[in-house]
Write a protein that holds these residues in place. Structure first.
Motif, PDB file in Angstrom:
ATOM      1  N   ALA A   1       0.803  -1.200  -0.034  1.00  0.00           N
ATOM      2  CA  ALA A   1      -0.115   0.123  -0.245  1.00  0.00           C
ATOM      3  C   ALA A   1       0.740   1.265   0.078  1.00  0.00           C
ATOM      4  O   ALA A   1       0.623   2.045  -0.806  1.00  0.00           O
ATOM      5  N   VAL A   2       2.138   1.320   0.631  1.00  0.00           N
ATOM      6  CA  VAL A   2       2.978   2.349   0.868  1.00  0.00           C
ATOM      7  C   VAL A   2       3.342   2.492  -0.694  1.00  0.00           C
ATOM      8  O   VAL A   2       3.674   3.678  -0.987  1.00  0.00           O
ATOM      9  N   PHE A   3       3.899   1.453  -1.128  1.00  0.00           N
ATOM     10  CA  PHE A   3       4.303   1.835  -2.512  1.00  0.00           C
ATOM     11  C   PHE A   3       3.559   2.235  -3.640  1.00  0.00           C
ATOM     12  O   PHE A   3       3.786   3.010  -4.420  1.00  0.00           O
ATOM     13  N   GLY A   4       2.122   1.624  -3.481  1.00  0.00           N
ATOM     14  CA  GLY A   4       1.241   2.108  -4.480  1.00  0.00           C
ATOM     15  C   GLY A   4       0.910   3.549  -4.215  1.00  0.00           C
ATOM     16  O   GLY A   4       0.750   4.434  -5.353  1.00  0.00           O
ATOM     17  N   VAL A   5       0.757   4.041  -3.038  1.00  0.00           N
ATOM     18  CA  VAL A   5       0.483   5.382  -2.827  1.00  0.00           C
ATOM     19  C   VAL A   5       1.578   6.530  -3.199  1.00  0.00           C
ATOM     20  O   VAL A   5       1.253   7.270  -3.942  1.00  0.00           O
ATOM     21  N   SER A   6       2.795   5.735  -2.952  1.00  0.00           N
ATOM     22  CA  SER A   6       3.936   6.689  -3.314  1.00  0.00           C
ATOM     23  C   SER A   6       3.659   6.932  -4.763  1.00  0.00           C
ATOM     24  O   SER A   6       4.124   8.256  -5.268  1.00  0.00           O
ATOM     25  N   ALA A   7       3.412   5.778  -5.551  1.00  0.00           N
ATOM     26  CA  ALA A   7       3.252   6.140  -6.846  1.00  0.00           C
ATOM     27  C   ALA A   7       2.583   7.347  -7.413  1.00  0.00           C
ATOM     28  O   ALA A   7       2.861   8.015  -8.363  1.00  0.00           O
ATOM     29  N   CYS A   8       1.329   7.096  -6.640  1.00  0.00           N
ATOM     30  CA  CYS A   8       0.135   8.185  -7.213  1.00  0.00           C
ATOM     31  C   CYS A   8       0.785   9.635  -6.961  1.00  0.00           C
ATOM     32  O   CYS A   8       0.584  10.489  -7.578  1.00  0.00           O
ATOM     33  N   VAL A   9       1.203   9.902  -5.575  1.00  0.00           N
ATOM     34  CA  VAL A   9       1.907  11.200  -5.397  1.00  0.00           C
ATOM     35  C   VAL A   9       2.894  11.538  -6.374  1.00  0.00           C
ATOM     36  O   VAL A   9       2.900  12.895  -6.460  1.00  0.00           O
ATOM     37  N   ALA A  10       3.815  10.465  -6.582  1.00  0.00           N
ATOM     38  CA  ALA A  10       4.921  11.194  -7.653  1.00  0.00           C
ATOM     39  C   ALA A  10       4.420  11.867  -8.776  1.00  0.00           C
ATOM     40  O   ALA A  10       4.861  12.552  -9.303  1.00  0.00           O
ATOM     41  N   VAL A  11       3.374  11.158  -9.359  1.00  0.00           N
ATOM     42  CA  VAL A  11       2.584  11.394 -10.565  1.00  0.00           C
ATOM     43  C   VAL A  11       2.091  13.044 -10.395  1.00  0.00           C
ATOM     44  O   VAL A  11       2.223  13.586 -11.360  1.00  0.00           O
ATOM     45  N   LEU A  12       1.450  12.997  -9.284  1.00  0.00           N
ATOM     46  CA  LEU A  12       1.052  14.432  -8.819  1.00  0.00           C
ATOM     47  C   LEU A  12       2.247  15.462  -9.049  1.00  0.00           C
ATOM     48  O   LEU A  12       1.796  16.539  -9.595  1.00  0.00           O
ATOM     49  N   GLY A  13       3.409  15.330  -8.526  1.00  0.00           N
ATOM     50  CA  GLY A  13       4.372  16.208  -8.484  1.00  0.00           C
ATOM     51  C   GLY A  13       4.825  16.539 -10.013  1.00  0.00           C
ATOM     52  O   GLY A  13       5.179  17.733 -10.386  1.00  0.00           O
ATOM     53  N   VAL A  14       4.789  15.502 -10.822  1.00  0.00           N
ATOM     54  CA  VAL A  14       5.321  15.812 -12.326  1.00  0.00           C
ATOM     55  C   VAL A  14       4.313  16.613 -12.853  1.00  0.00           C
ATOM     56  O   VAL A  14       4.568  17.460 -13.627  1.00  0.00           O
ATOM     57  N   VAL A  15       2.850  16.451 -12.584  1.00  0.00           N
ATOM     58  CA  VAL A  15       1.836  17.381 -13.151  1.00  0.00           C
ATOM     59  C   VAL A  15       2.064  18.736 -12.865  1.00  0.00           C
ATOM     60  O   VAL A  15       1.905  19.777 -13.530  1.00  0.00           O
TER      61      VAL A  15
END
Length: 448
Positions: A187-201
């Motif tokens: 769950a930590v790795f999955g949420v981390s991926a979603c947050v990282a995409v937001l930073g790129v946006v």
């Protein structure tokens, strides 16, 4: 949009001066980049907070195996920083290179859900750190080039404070996810991926695109470089004057021009000292593992240890950066390593009282506040603007490669001798290296 201060033309009205004086203390681009770093650090620190315990406890890695992976995690970016810095200067598009770096790191986060062997994990972490290496120098160059020389420490302090806010929220988010989710690490790795995409946006939408960043002196005139940096600037201009296609457009920066920065004595001294001190700087993950064992902290609280470092870093980043602008960046940089040395001493010899974690994490945060933003700020008067990202990459690479070697050596020493002797050896080495760096970086003339 960027913080610049140009001489007022003759006959300018006093109102214009008052309007200029009311400008923000840092450039808006610094705040936007700080927001990107804040979001990205939430993502990366969620992973960093759980990775040591996940590898050592869940996957059963030895200290040597963990030290190897930790070295890869912190060292691969060093080799890529030179490429990222040079390419950013060459194509004069710092945002593009930074965006590629952030995007590459975001793509790696979901891959952590699929790998478990040391080889596969090492590959994923190496690619993730490649992204970090690509983005670090271009991002710091945008900050530096949008800020007057006398405000570099403050600007980097503001950025690092925002970055550290993400570093503080990341472990907290990981702690909450591990407490609530049945399959906590995934769950930590999955949420981390979603947050990282937001930073790129946020980077793509709000950071200015291809644009020439110009700094200026605090007196309202043109920036005054150190003598050796001025010579490098003149050499670059002379070497490319005949190739200019137009009066305004300049040809790409060549590799030999970037490498010529190594002829600058002050840059060589700064890069060498950063590397020397990095050879004895134990990585954060090992510090937290040592603190957990020394203070008897339960595994369920381990992910909160980086939070202590981040809180102190957040509180001190801006005031310490402003202090470095006043008293000298080299002085503050060395003082930060002395704070780290004191933290080592507490880990080695202080009794295991409830105050021990607060003391060690506090000194760890002081170390980062006095070094992380101060080091790139020290380059403002050394490296000419058109080679700023390359100069930042050279110094950052020297430091990161040294820390990569330290992680490998510390992991091996822990495996062979135990954690106490390994840390004692690092503490003695740090004391000796700080003494040498103090002599090398001793101010001469107008050096800071």
């Amino acid at each position: 949009m960027y913080l610049t201060d140009r001489s007022a033309p003759p006959g300018a009205s006093p109102d214009q001066g008052r309007r200029r004086g009311s400008r923000p203390r840092v450039a808006p681009v610094v705040l936007v980049l700080g927001t990107v770093s804040l979001i990205t650090d939430i993502s990366s620190e969620m992973v960093t907070a759980v990775l040591p315990l996940y590898l050592v406890t869940t996957l059963g890695f030895s200290p040597l195996a963990f030290g190897t992976l930790d070295g890869v995690y912190n060292g691969v970016s060093a080799l890529v920083q030179l490429t990222g810095g040079h390419l950013a200067d060459r194509i004069r598009n710092h945002k593009l290179l930074a965006g590629l770096g952030y995007g590459l790191s975001a793509l790696c986060k979901p891959l952590l859900l699929l790998v478990s062997s040391i080889g596969a994990l090492g590959t994923v972490l190496a690619v993730d750190r490649t992204g970090k290496g690509l983005r670090t120098a271009p991002r710091d160059a945008m900050i530096s080039l949008s800020t007057p020389p006398g405000k570099q420490g403050r600007a980097f302090g503001v950025h690092r404070a925002m970055d550290t806010t993400g570093a503080m929220l990341g472990p907290l988010a990981a702690f909450l996810i591990l407490s609530a989710a049945a399959d906590g690490y995934d769950a930590v790795f999955g949420v981390s991926a979603c947050v990282a995409v937001l930073g790129v946006v946020v980077l793509v939408l709000f950071v200015p695109g291809r644009r020439t960043f110009r700094g200026s002196g605090e007196d309202g005139g043109q920036r005054v470089l150190a003598p050796e940096a001025h010579e490098a600037h003149e050499a670059h201009e002379a070497g490319t004057a005949d190739d200019k296609p137009t009066a305004d457009a300049k040809p790409p920066v060549r590799v030999r021009e970037a490498l010529a920065l190594l002829r600058l004595p002050r840059l060589r001294a700064l890069a060498g000292c950063a590397a020397l001190l990095g050879l004895t700087t134990v990585s954060d993950a090992f510090v937290y593992l040592l603190l957990q064992r020394r203070a008897g902290i339960g595994e369920q609280w381990f992910t909160l240890l980086p939070l202590g470092t981040a809180v102190v870093f957040l509180l001190l980043a801006v005031p310490v950066g402003a202090l470095a602008d006043r008293v000298g960046r080299h002085t503050v940089f060395l003082a930060g390593h002395l704070a780290l040395l004191t933290g080592y001493a507490f880990l080695l010899w202080a009794p295991a009282t409830p105050a021990l974690p607060f003391l060690v994490l506090g000194l760890h945060g002081v170390f980062y506040a006095a070094t992380d933003g101060v080091l790139p700020a020290a380059l403002a008067d050394i490296v000419p603007e058109q080679l700023r990202a390359s100069g930042l990459a050279i110094v950052g690479t020297s430091q990161a490669l040294a820390r990569f070697c330290c992680s490998l050596a510390f992991g091996a020493a822990w495996t062979v001798w135990g954690d106490g002797p390994a840390l004692a050896a690092s503490a003695v080495g740090l004391l000796c290296c700080a003494a040498v760096a103090g002599r090398v970086l001793r101010p001469t003339g107008g050096a800071r």
